[in-house]
Design an enzyme around this catalytic site. Structure first.
Site, PDB file in Angstrom:
ATOM      1  CE  LYS A 178      -1.823   3.040   1.996  1.00 59.33           C
ATOM      2  NZ  LYS A 178      -1.581   4.462   1.586  1.00 59.33           N
ATOM      3  N   GLY A 229       6.870   5.316   8.023  1.00 61.50           N
ATOM      4  CA  GLY A 229       6.126   6.561   7.908  1.00 61.50           C
ATOM      5  C   GLY A 229       6.221   7.318   9.216  1.00 61.50           C
ATOM      6  CB  THR A 231       6.016   8.980  15.433  1.00 66.63           C
ATOM      7  OG1 THR A 231       7.414   8.857  15.123  1.00 66.63           O
ATOM      8  CG2 THR A 231       5.768   8.411  16.819  1.00 66.63           C
ATOM      9  CB  ALA A 232       0.983  10.567  14.070  1.00 64.36           C
ATOM     10  N   GLY A 234       2.283   5.298  12.828  1.00 66.26           N
ATOM     11  CA  GLY A 234       2.779   4.069  13.457  1.00 66.26           C
ATOM     12  C   GLY A 234       1.947   3.702  14.681  1.00 66.26           C
ATOM     13  CD  GLU A 251      13.052   0.936  10.423  1.00 66.56           C
ATOM     14  OE1 GLU A 251      13.403   1.973  11.023  1.00 66.56           O
ATOM     15  OE2 GLU A 251      13.701  -0.121  10.477  1.00 66.56           O
ATOM     16  CB  CYS A 285      13.407   8.357   8.008  1.00 65.33           C
ATOM     17  SG  CYS A 285      14.478   7.171   7.192  1.00 65.33           S
ATOM     18  CD  GLU A 383      10.523  13.652  10.826  1.00 69.11           C
ATOM     19  OE1 GLU A 383       9.315  13.412  11.027  1.00 69.11           O
ATOM     20  OE2 GLU A 383      11.293  12.820  10.323  1.00 69.11           O
TER      21      GLU A 383
HETATM   22  P1  NAD Z   1       2.592   8.966   6.892  1.00 63.29           P
HETATM   23  O1  NAD Z   1       2.632   8.312   8.222  1.00 63.29           O
HETATM   24  O2  NAD Z   1       1.737  10.154   6.728  1.00 63.29           O
HETATM   25  O3  NAD Z   1       2.127   7.942   5.762  1.00 63.29           O
HETATM   26  C1  NAD Z   1       2.787   6.713   5.557  1.00 63.29           C
HETATM   27  C2  NAD Z   1       1.820   5.690   4.996  1.00 63.29           C
HETATM   28  O4  NAD Z   1       0.850   5.346   5.980  1.00 63.29           O
HETATM   29  C3  NAD Z   1       1.033   6.159   3.780  1.00 63.29           C
HETATM   30  O5  NAD Z   1       1.010   5.089   2.856  1.00 63.29           O
HETATM   31  C4  NAD Z   1      -0.342   6.432   4.345  1.00 63.29           C
HETATM   32  O6  NAD Z   1      -1.387   6.291   3.400  1.00 63.29           O
HETATM   33  C5  NAD Z   1      -0.460   5.349   5.385  1.00 63.29           C
HETATM   34  N1  NAD Z   1      -1.432   5.607   6.441  1.00 63.29           N
HETATM   35  C6  NAD Z   1      -1.900   6.796   6.891  1.00 63.29           C
HETATM   36  N2  NAD Z   1      -2.754   6.600   7.921  1.00 63.29           N
HETATM   37  C7  NAD Z   1      -2.822   5.270   8.131  1.00 63.29           C
HETATM   38  C8  NAD Z   1      -3.515   4.447   9.077  1.00 63.29           C
HETATM   39  N3  NAD Z   1      -4.297   4.974  10.013  1.00 63.29           N
HETATM   40  N4  NAD Z   1      -3.305   3.111   9.019  1.00 63.29           N
HETATM   41  C9  NAD Z   1      -2.496   2.567   8.100  1.00 63.29           C
HETATM   42  N5  NAD Z   1      -1.818   3.295   7.169  1.00 63.29           N
HETATM   43  C10 NAD Z   1      -1.975   4.632   7.189  1.00 63.29           C
HETATM   44  O7  NAD Z   1       4.135   9.272   6.568  1.00 63.29           O
HETATM   45  P2  NAD Z   1       4.719  10.118   5.348  1.00 63.29           P
HETATM   46  O8  NAD Z   1       4.342  11.548   5.583  1.00 63.29           O
HETATM   47  O9  NAD Z   1       4.391   9.451   4.068  1.00 63.29           O
HETATM   48  O10 NAD Z   1       6.297   9.949   5.578  1.00 63.29           O
HETATM   49  C11 NAD Z   1       7.068  10.859   6.292  1.00 63.29           C
HETATM   50  C12 NAD Z   1       7.393  10.315   7.665  1.00 63.29           C
HETATM   51  O11 NAD Z   1       7.958   9.011   7.552  1.00 63.29           O
HETATM   52  C13 NAD Z   1       8.430  11.129   8.394  1.00 63.29           C
HETATM   53  O12 NAD Z   1       8.074  11.250   9.749  1.00 63.29           O
HETATM   54  C14 NAD Z   1       9.697  10.293   8.283  1.00 63.29           C
HETATM   55  O13 NAD Z   1      10.654  10.533   9.278  1.00 63.29           O
HETATM   56  C15 NAD Z   1       9.146   8.913   8.303  1.00 63.29           C
HETATM   57  N6  NAD Z   1      10.046   7.974   7.659  1.00 63.29           N
HETATM   58  C16 NAD Z   1      10.699   7.047   8.436  1.00 63.29           C
HETATM   59  C17 NAD Z   1      11.600   6.170   7.856  1.00 63.29           C
HETATM   60  C18 NAD Z   1      12.359   5.165   8.697  1.00 63.29           C
HETATM   61  O14 NAD Z   1      12.991   4.296   8.141  1.00 63.29           O
HETATM   62  N7  NAD Z   1      12.292   5.256  10.005  1.00 63.29           N
HETATM   63  C19 NAD Z   1      11.822   6.203   6.480  1.00 63.29           C
HETATM   64  C20 NAD Z   1      11.124   7.136   5.719  1.00 63.29           C
HETATM   65  C21 NAD Z   1      10.232   8.008   6.325  1.00 63.29           C
END
Ligand code: NAD
Length: 477
Positions: A178, A229, A231-232, A234, A251, A285, A383
């Site tokens: 997804k 993605g 933390t929120a 996650g 992650e 990230c 961040e």
């Molecule tokens: P995001 O959390 O907004 O979205 C990530 C994914 O989660 C998307 O595919 C989104 O559609 C999905 N999603 C949203 N709500 C959901 C829910 N309730 N249940 C399941 N899936 C849901 O993150 P983003 O804005 O795309 O990415 C940026 C963030 O990701 C930054 O905080 C960054 O630090 C982090 N990040 C971490 C790593 C790592 O390896 N630790 C790598 C890349 C990015």
């Protein structure tokens, strides 16, 4: 900012046509550099998700039965398919994500995708004997989990998808991907290329928003979710996966500190600091997001970093000379804008940038360095995930370590010093999943990577990464 020029090898259009839906609802995806339409993405529904999970469930026993050797062979061939389509994949990635073709950006990302796939295919994983006293012989084996959900972000969409799916497939699981709603085309194209090689149903993709992600992470037929993605999100996934006790690798976000000790040569470290912070235009990230510099070298480090930063071209990613691009979406532009304005209002010093054009069609935020800023300023505490780096002055090592550790997240960090042993002593006191010395953010397919604190849990890459996509089974006797 540079003006766009036409690309030479525009061979991505055939691949884009391949992934364009012929039935069902679609929506346009816009280029973050220009606002022009890149292509049409499908709008999948929860019924589409059910079909994908069913297909993955049906394909999984035969995929697992192939065994490691045969699966690895197919994954190696899939990596070759990525290489054969590398330029087309990079062109789509640049147009949709915004990152330039050159520098550590789109072509680099596609290379990483095939590299990580090969590494996951090639890494041996033997059963481990954990106890043997002559009577009792106990071994741990890693069995397939079943169906794995792979939910990804928009910053490194192709590489992170491979980080999630490569170990999952290698271990005998089938996958439902997804992708982020911001970058579906890059991932659809990648999956289409890999699926030239894999049996039907092994790798599936559903393109939808958070409701599709939430349904995938609560689906009873899904045994594990790989999530990268914020933390929120996650935390939302932990909640939605609880009823089915899913395994999770999370992650999440980071706010990595870099600590520069007083014994550095500022000019020698400036380029490393720059790329540590500004790789992928800061949308990474484990980018360096707070730079702490000792008072003795503060002015020289700021000057040297500023000289490097000012020379790095930012512009439309298809222009071959650029190494920095736009923010991927306007929401992220607005976050960076808000944080820099807060820093300016506090009296911090703008060394470079800080004056975005808010009326442009793209999402370019200029490379920005902010000096003489307090540690509790929002640009330091939150961040930023973009091209704006706060540089904080310190004098006392205990105090700077406390500042580095004073956030809820702990993905990466770095220590910069002419004395490696001294740097390692400081590194040991930092709460982060990885601490780099004299560099920041480099990852390697054989070196485990994962977060501390609210940056998540579970390790990716290498043998540890393979194990986390299996169910440990002890055979005792
Ligand atoms: P995001 O959390 O907004 O979205 C990530 C994914 O989660 C998307 O595919 C989104 O559609 C999905 N999603 C949203 N709500 C959901 C829910 N309730 N249940 C399941 N899936 C849901 O993150 P983003 O804005 O795309 O990415 C940026 C963030 O990701 C930054 O905080 C960054 O630090 C982090 N990040 C971490 C790593 C790592 O390896 N630790 C790598 C890349 C990015």
């Amino acid at each position: 900012m540079n003006s766009p020029i036409d690309v030479l090898a525009d061979d991505h259009t055939a691949l884009l046509t391949d992934i364009t839906p012929t039935v069902g609802r679609t929506r346009p995806i816009l280029d973050p550099a220009t606002g022009e339409e890149v292509g049409l993405a499908p709008v999948h529904t929860l019924e589409d998700l059910e079909r994908a999970v069913d297909a993955a469930t049906a394909a999984q026993p035969a995929w697992a039965a192939l065994g490691h050797e045969h699966r690895s062979e197919l994954l190696m061939r899939a990596a070759d398919a990525i290489d054969a389509n590398a330029e087309a994949l990079a062109q789509i990635l640049t147009r949709e994500q915004g990152k330039p073709l050159n520098g550590p950006n789109a072509r680099f990302e596609v290379g990483g995708a095939s590299g990580w796939l090969r590494a996951a295919a090639a890494t041996p994983l033997e059963a481990e004997v954990v106890f043997d006293d002559g009577d009792t012989h106990a071994e741990i084996h890693y069995r397939p989990i079943g169906v794995v959900g792979a939910i990804g972000p928009w910053n490194w969409p192709q590489m992170i998808t491979v980080w999630q799916i490569a170990p999952a497939l290698r271990m005998g699981n089938t996958v439902v991907v997804k992708p982020s709603e911001y970058t579906p085309l890059s991932v659809l194209a990648l999956v289409a290329v890999i699926n030239e090689v894999l049996p039907e149903g092994v790798l599936n993709i559903v393109v939808g928003g958070r409701e599709v992600g939430a349904a995938l992470s609560s689906h009873p037929a899904v045994g594990k979710v790989m999530f990268t993605g914020s933390t929120a999100t996650g935390k939302a996934i932990i909640r939605s996966s609880a009823d089915t006790v899913k395994r999770l690798t999370l992650e999440l976000g980071g706010n990595d500190a870099g600590i520069v000790l007083p014994d550095v040569d500022p000019k020698a470290i400036a380029e490393g600091l720059f790329w540590g912070a500004f790789i992928n235009t800061g949308q990474t990230c484990a980018a360096l997001k707070r730079l702490y510099v000792h008072d003795d070298v503060y002015d020289d480090v700021v000057d040297a970093l500023s000289a490097v930063a000012a020379a790095m071209p930012m512009g439309v990613g298809t222009d071959e000379q650029n190494v920095l691009g736009p923010l991927q979406n306007r929401a992220q532009f607005d976050i960076v804008d808000r944080l820099v304005e807060a820093a300016k209002a506090s009296g911090a010093r703008v060394v470079l940038g800080g004056e975005p054009d808010r009326d442009q069609p793209g999402n370019f935020y200029p490379t920005t360095l902010i000096a003489d800023i307090d540690n509790d300023n929002p640009l330091v505490a939150e961040e930023q995930f973009g091209p704006a780096l706060p540089i904080i002055r310190y004098t006392d090592i205990d105090q700077v370590i406390a500042m580095a550790n004073g956030v809820d997240v702990g993905l990466g960090a770095s220590v910069w010093s002419g004395d490696r042993e001294r740097a390692r002593e400081v590194a040991a006191r930092i709460q982060a999943g990885t601490v780099w010395i004299n560099s920041h953010g480099g990852v390697h397919p054989m070196i485990p990577f994962g977060g501390a604190k609210q940056s998540g849990y579970g390790l990716e890459f290498g043998v540890e990464g393979l194990k986390s996509l299996g169910v440990p089974q002890v055979i005792n006797g």
